[in-house]
Design a protein around this motif. Structure first.
Motif, mmCIF file in Angstrom:
data_model
loop_
_atom_site.group_PDB
_atom_site.id
_atom_site.type_symbol
_atom_site.label_atom_id
_atom_site.label_comp_id
_atom_site.label_asym_id
_atom_site.label_seq_id
_atom_site.Cartn_x
_atom_site.Cartn_y
_atom_site.Cartn_z
ATOM 1 N N ILE A 23 0.963 -1.162 0.377
ATOM 2 C CA ILE A 23 0.045 -0.358 0.592
ATOM 3 C C ILE A 23 0.652 1.379 -0.082
ATOM 4 C CG2 ILE A 23 -1.325 0.954 1.392
ATOM 5 C CD1 ILE A 23 -2.507 -1.361 1.997
ATOM 6 N N MET A 24 0.764 2.024 -0.650
ATOM 7 C CA MET A 24 1.082 3.331 -0.957
ATOM 8 C C MET A 24 -0.023 4.497 -0.402
ATOM 9 S SD MET A 24 2.268 5.610 -4.324
ATOM 10 C CE MET A 24 3.290 7.257 -4.491
ATOM 11 N N PHE A 25 -0.236 5.090 1.068
ATOM 12 C CA PHE A 25 -0.655 5.460 1.262
ATOM 13 C C PHE A 25 -0.434 6.570 1.839
ATOM 14 C CE2 PHE A 25 -3.268 7.169 4.605
ATOM 15 C CZ PHE A 25 -3.513 7.364 5.729
ATOM 16 N N CYS A 26 -1.086 7.982 0.332
ATOM 17 C CA CYS A 26 -1.026 9.213 0.213
ATOM 18 C C CYS A 26 -1.777 9.874 1.596
ATOM 19 C CB CYS A 26 -1.398 9.782 -0.841
ATOM 20 S SG CYS A 26 -0.577 8.959 -2.481
ATOM 21 N N ASP A 27 -0.391 10.299 2.771
ATOM 22 C CA ASP A 27 -0.444 10.940 3.444
ATOM 23 C C ASP A 27 -0.612 12.789 3.645
ATOM 24 O OD1 ASP A 27 0.834 9.897 6.979
ATOM 25 O OD2 ASP A 27 -1.395 11.466 6.117
ATOM 26 N N GLU A 28 -1.564 13.226 4.059
ATOM 27 C CA GLU A 28 -1.021 14.771 3.447
ATOM 28 C C GLU A 28 -0.853 14.557 5.082
ATOM 29 O OE1 GLU A 28 -5.907 13.620 5.022
ATOM 30 O OE2 GLU A 28 -3.937 13.213 3.647
ATOM 31 N N MET A 29 -1.061 14.065 6.039
ATOM 32 C CA MET A 29 -0.343 14.766 7.229
ATOM 33 C C MET A 29 0.870 15.391 7.576
ATOM 34 S SD MET A 29 -2.762 15.133 8.524
ATOM 35 C CE MET A 29 -4.096 15.683 10.412
ATOM 36 N N ARG A 30 1.404 15.081 6.099
ATOM 37 C CA ARG A 30 3.122 16.062 5.697
ATOM 38 C C ARG A 30 3.829 15.420 6.795
ATOM 39 N NH1 ARG A 30 1.098 21.514 5.145
ATOM 40 N NH2 ARG A 30 -0.926 21.016 6.447
ATOM 41 N N ASN A 31 4.016 14.568 7.476
ATOM 42 C CA ASN A 31 5.041 13.815 8.721
ATOM 43 C C ASN A 31 5.875 12.249 7.203
ATOM 44 O OD1 ASN A 31 2.940 12.390 9.145
ATOM 45 N ND2 ASN A 31 2.774 13.356 11.390
ATOM 46 N N ALA A 32 4.647 12.553 6.318
ATOM 47 C CA ALA A 32 5.773 11.385 5.994
ATOM 48 C C ALA A 32 6.764 11.539 4.880
ATOM 49 C CB ALA A 32 4.359 10.302 4.992
ATOM 50 N N GLU A 33 7.516 10.792 4.523
ATOM 51 C CA GLU A 33 8.617 11.289 3.663
ATOM 52 C C GLU A 33 8.238 10.738 2.182
ATOM 53 O OE1 GLU A 33 10.969 7.695 3.369
ATOM 54 O OE2 GLU A 33 12.524 8.178 2.553
ATOM 55 N N SER A 34 8.967 11.428 1.579
ATOM 56 C CA SER A 34 8.899 11.857 0.489
ATOM 57 C C SER A 34 8.593 10.827 -0.656
ATOM 58 C CB SER A 34 9.733 12.400 -1.026
ATOM 59 O OG SER A 34 9.615 12.610 -1.870
ATOM 60 N N ALA A 35 7.481 10.596 -1.614
ATOM 61 C CA ALA A 35 7.525 9.177 -1.898
ATOM 62 C C ALA A 35 8.756 8.208 -2.885
ATOM 63 C CB ALA A 35 6.267 9.838 -2.985
ATOM 64 N N ILE A 36 9.095 9.465 -3.411
ATOM 65 C CA ILE A 36 10.861 9.257 -3.951
ATOM 66 C C ILE A 36 11.333 7.862 -3.870
ATOM 67 C CG2 ILE A 36 12.900 10.197 -5.349
ATOM 68 C CD1 ILE A 36 10.764 12.856 -6.657
ATOM 69 N N HIS A 37 11.527 9.089 -2.224
ATOM 70 C CA HIS A 37 13.004 7.961 -1.411
ATOM 71 C C HIS A 37 11.916 6.830 -0.284
ATOM 72 C CE1 HIS A 37 15.040 11.457 -2.387
ATOM 73 N NE2 HIS A 37 13.818 12.414 -2.142
ATOM 74 N N ALA A 38 10.481 7.182 -0.624
ATOM 75 C CA ALA A 38 9.683 6.471 0.571
ATOM 76 C C ALA A 38 9.664 4.775 0.020
ATOM 77 C CB ALA A 38 8.810 6.972 1.376
ATOM 78 N N LEU A 39 9.374 4.494 -1.610
ATOM 79 C CA LEU A 39 9.167 3.853 -2.196
ATOM 80 C C LEU A 39 10.137 2.676 -1.769
ATOM 81 C CD1 LEU A 39 6.312 5.610 -5.113
ATOM 82 C CD2 LEU A 39 6.111 3.779 -3.096
ATOM 83 N N PRO A 40 10.168 1.861 -1.737
ATOM 84 C CA PRO A 40 11.172 0.923 -2.065
ATOM 85 C C PRO A 40 11.132 -0.106 -3.067
ATOM 86 C CG PRO A 40 9.772 -0.404 -0.773
ATOM 87 C CD PRO A 40 8.969 0.555 -1.198
ATOM 88 N N LYS A 41 12.808 0.468 -3.215
ATOM 89 C CA LYS A 41 13.080 0.126 -5.120
ATOM 90 C C LYS A 41 12.764 -1.604 -5.007
ATOM 91 C CE LYS A 41 13.731 4.686 -5.943
ATOM 92 N NZ LYS A 41 13.151 4.390 -4.503
#
Ligand code: SAM
Length: 244
Positions: free
Chosen positions: A165-183
């Motif tokens: 799951i890629m949880f788009c979290d607008e509470m803005r304390n999550a990491e940027s998607a580019i870095h957070a998504l495991p390659k």
């Protein structure tokens, strides 16, 4: 034979089938009265299973269009497996979301009824039509499935454990998607979660964050409207894990 994009239509029938195809009322209207095709015109058909086939219009009138299947011009290929799970939004924007999510390669569209969802009337047929038209135009070889709206609790109770799951979290304390998504290639199946205009409530956020394989991501410092967020998230997923 080199692939040249012509008018493309999605059909349910098997291809090449018997080699002769009579189009349904809607497609006949589109080809005969909108595209004004005539006998001898060539169009392409695809059904999401058997690749893309060039066909010859053998009969064209306002009431009926018949085709002769000539030859395969593209093999069926596997597309990235990424679901878009989104809280429904107003009509015009949800049509737009279905079109753009199809162009951006979503494999399934799931309208999600969350605590703060402010509309549960979703015209699934209309969404499916938008997805078909977008697939025909963007040269996809399949059309994303569009499901009936489902309650958040029900979906999470039945969640397939292998799907991340890629949880788009607008509470803005999550990491940027580019870095957070495991390659990692090939990527496992994924689902992108987009909340309603009012956002996910605390219990939904906790349930998502606690789900094994869930990655919370930020889509930047600004609060995006749900349809913008869905497009941004799908683009980031395709650029990081998909076929871009
Ligand atoms: N609840 C928010 C608020 O404070 O008004 C707005 C929700 S936003 C309009 C709708 C959905 O888009 C959110 O639930 C989230 O999934 C996604 N979203 C919007 N901006 C985002 C961001 N900067 N980072 C991550 N997700 C975002």
């Amino acid at each position: 034979m080199a692939y040249t994009a012509k008018t493309r239509l999605f059909i349910e029938d098997s291809l090449p089938g018997s080699g002769l195809i009579d189009l349904d009322k809607g497609q006949t209207h589109y080809l005969a009265n909108v595209m004004r095709v005539t006998e001898g015109t060539r169009i392409n058909l695809f059904n999401g299973r058997d690749g893309e086939w060039q066909c010859l219009v053998t009969h064209a009138s306002r009431k009926s269009v018949s085709l002769l299947v000539e030859e395969k011009v593209r093999d069926q290929k596997t597309e990235p497996d990424v679901w878009l799970v989104f809280a429904p939004i107003k009509k015009a924007r949800i049509d737009f979301m279905a079109q753009k999510a199809t162009e951006l390669g979503a494999s399934k569209l799931i309208p999600l009824l969350t605590a703060r969802t402010n509309t549960d009337r979703v015209k699934v047929d209309r969404l499916a039509l938008n997805a078909i038209e977008a697939a025909e135009q963007c040269e996809r070889l399949n059309v994303p499935e569009v499901t009936e709206p489902i309650k958040f609790k029900t979906l999470m109770e039945e969640w397939p454990s292998e799907r991340r799951i890629m949880f788009c979290d607008e509470m803005r304390n999550a990491e940027s998607a580019i870095h957070a998504l495991p390659k990692g290639s090939p990527p496992p199946p994924w689902a992108i979660f987009i909340g309603p205009e009012g956002g996910f409530d605390d219990r939904e956020r906790e349930t998502l964050a606690a789900q094994e394989g869930c990655v919370s991501v930020s889509l930047g410092p600004r609060i995006l409207r749900a349809d913008t967020a869905a497009m941004a998230a799908l683009s980031l997923w395709q650029a990081t894990l998909g076929d871009w």
